[in-house]
Structure formats: C-alpha cells, structure tokens
Motif scaffolding. Structure first.
Motif, mmCIF file in Angstrom:
data_model
loop_
_atom_site.group_PDB
_atom_site.id
_atom_site.type_symbol
_atom_site.label_atom_id
_atom_site.label_comp_id
_atom_site.label_asym_id
_atom_site.label_seq_id
_atom_site.Cartn_x
_atom_site.Cartn_y
_atom_site.Cartn_z
ATOM 1 N N LYS A 14 42.471 38.521 51.058
ATOM 2 C CA LYS A 14 43.815 38.010 51.313
ATOM 3 C C LYS A 14 44.728 38.547 50.215
ATOM 4 N N ILE A 15 45.894 39.039 50.605
ATOM 5 C CA ILE A 15 46.878 39.517 49.629
ATOM 6 C C ILE A 15 47.750 38.336 49.241
ATOM 7 N N MET A 16 47.564 37.843 48.039
ATOM 8 C CA MET A 16 48.344 36.706 47.554
ATOM 9 C C MET A 16 49.676 37.182 47.000
ATOM 10 N N THR A 17 49.658 38.315 46.298
ATOM 11 C CA THR A 17 50.873 38.906 45.735
ATOM 12 C C THR A 17 50.749 40.423 45.785
ATOM 13 N N LEU A 18 51.801 41.095 46.214
ATOM 14 C CA LEU A 18 51.899 42.546 46.112
ATOM 15 C C LEU A 18 53.349 42.873 45.807
ATOM 16 N N SER A 19 53.589 43.287 44.558
ATOM 17 C CA SER A 19 54.935 43.661 44.123
ATOM 18 C C SER A 19 54.837 44.987 43.388
ATOM 19 N N SER A 20 55.915 45.426 42.798
ATOM 20 C CA SER A 20 55.896 46.692 42.074
ATOM 21 C C SER A 20 55.062 46.618 40.803
ATOM 22 N N THR A 21 54.735 45.421 40.336
ATOM 23 C CA THR A 21 53.960 45.276 39.097
ATOM 24 C C THR A 21 52.714 44.411 39.231
ATOM 25 N N GLN A 22 52.509 43.751 40.364
ATOM 26 C CA GLN A 22 51.433 42.759 40.492
ATOM 27 C C GLN A 22 50.715 42.894 41.830
ATOM 28 N N THR A 53 47.588 40.639 43.554
ATOM 29 C CA THR A 53 46.620 39.555 43.440
ATOM 30 C C THR A 53 45.907 39.418 44.771
ATOM 31 N N LEU A 54 44.574 39.509 44.713
ATOM 32 C CA LEU A 54 43.733 39.443 45.895
ATOM 33 C C LEU A 54 42.804 38.238 45.806
ATOM 34 N N SER A 55 42.498 37.661 46.948
ATOM 35 C CA SER A 55 41.607 36.513 47.025
ATOM 36 C C SER A 55 40.559 36.799 48.082
ATOM 37 N N LYS A 56 39.302 36.431 47.788
ATOM 38 C CA LYS A 56 38.241 36.633 48.769
ATOM 39 C C LYS A 56 37.346 35.408 48.797
ATOM 40 N N ASP A 57 37.174 34.843 49.995
ATOM 41 C CA ASP A 57 36.274 33.704 50.146
ATOM 42 C C ASP A 57 34.859 34.140 49.831
ATOM 43 N N THR A 58 34.149 33.284 49.106
ATOM 44 C CA THR A 58 32.788 33.585 48.688
ATOM 45 C C THR A 58 32.070 32.300 48.309
ATOM 46 N N VAL A 59 30.830 32.411 47.935
ATOM 47 C CA VAL A 59 30.050 31.280 47.436
ATOM 48 C C VAL A 59 29.488 31.690 46.084
ATOM 49 N N VAL A 60 29.747 30.900 45.046
ATOM 50 C CA VAL A 60 29.253 31.166 43.701
ATOM 51 C C VAL A 60 28.381 29.988 43.286
ATOM 52 N N GLN A 61 27.116 30.260 43.014
ATOM 53 C CA GLN A 61 26.147 29.229 42.638
ATOM 54 C C GLN A 61 26.209 28.028 43.588
ATOM 55 N N SER A 62 26.133 28.309 44.865
ATOM 56 C CA SER A 62 26.138 27.315 45.945
ATOM 57 C C SER A 62 27.473 26.582 46.111
#
Length: 150
Positions: A120-128, A130-139
């Motif tokens: 998921k693209i949370m932020t896309l600007s000329s300087t930033q 930020t990407l988000s990805k659903d996952t599972v970390v240590q259950s």
C-alpha cells in the motif's frame, strides 16, 4: 482545407504527447534514488506505527538504496555495508502500480524482512515514499511500514 490540415496536425501531436507522458506518481517515483528513513510495525494495520524498528535496523540494511525506472524495472543497491559479503552489490527488481496507483507490486526481495508482493502506498511525494505491507511477525498480524526519502 486549412482547417482540416490544422486539425490533423494538432490531433497527431496530442496523440504523440499523450503516449510519451507518464503519470504524476511515476514521475515522483523515478526522479531520484530512494534511501532508508525509518521502519515500523503497525499492529492494527491502521496506518499508525505501534513499534518503531528504525533503531534496530542494522546499517547493512539501512544504507541500501532503491532506484525505480519508468519502464517498471528497478535496482536495489546494498550500499557501503553488506550483511552478507558474498551477496551481489545490486539486485534487479520489477514494479507496477495497481488499484488506481494506490498500491504497487514489487517483485524481488528488495525491502529486507518483507517478501515481494503488494504494498500500500501511504505517501508518495517529491521527497517521501512510505509503503505498508500486511504481514505476520512472530505470530502477530499487522503491517510493516517502511519510509524512504531522497
């Protein structure tokens, strides 16, 4: 006759211009190389970082860079330090926008700790970026959030 000639001339120019234009998001993405800024874990997948992982990110990962090109390819560079000295200095990957450019698919393990796939693209600007990805970390289900900068 003059009107028809002018219409044909301007009509052809517009088609040529449209085929050579890229989206605003593509322009923002490919303009420069991206560098690591921060990482975190969002336990509720609501866009809010619950666990900041930036300080725990080793230099051999945080000095990596990503370069995206308009043709859908890219390069991840290991930077000055490598976690594995036998690893190649750079790794090719492919990318594409999906869902009206609100998400992107990245094929290649270029964001450490997060497999290829849809981000998921949370932020896309000329300087930033930020990407988000659903996952599972240590259950624990949630989302890994990675911020990159120029």
């Amino acid at each position: 006759m003059l009107v028809i000639s002018a219409a044909a001339l301007f009509g052809c120019d517009k088609e040529d211009d449209d085929s050579n234009q890229q989206s605003e998001k593509t322009t923002l993405l490919v303009q420069q190389t991206w560098k690591f800024e921060s990482a975190g874990f969002d336990m509720a997948s609501n866009g809010s970082i619950d666990l900041n992982l930036t300080a725990q990110t080793p230099t051999c990962l945080s000095d990596n860079t990503l370069t995206f090109t308009a043709n859908g390819s890219g390069t991840m560079d290991e930077g000055a330090t490598k976690c594995n000295t036998a690893a190649p200095q750079s790794t090719a990957f492919t990318w594409s926008f999906t869902t009206n450019e609100t998400e992107m698919n990245i094929n290649g393990n270029v964001i450490p700790g997060v497999n290829s796939g849809k981000f998921k693209i949370m932020t896309l600007s000329s300087t930033q970026l930020t990407l988000s990805k659903d996952t599972v970390v240590q259950s624990i289900p949630g989302a890994v959030v990675v911020s990159l900068k120029h």
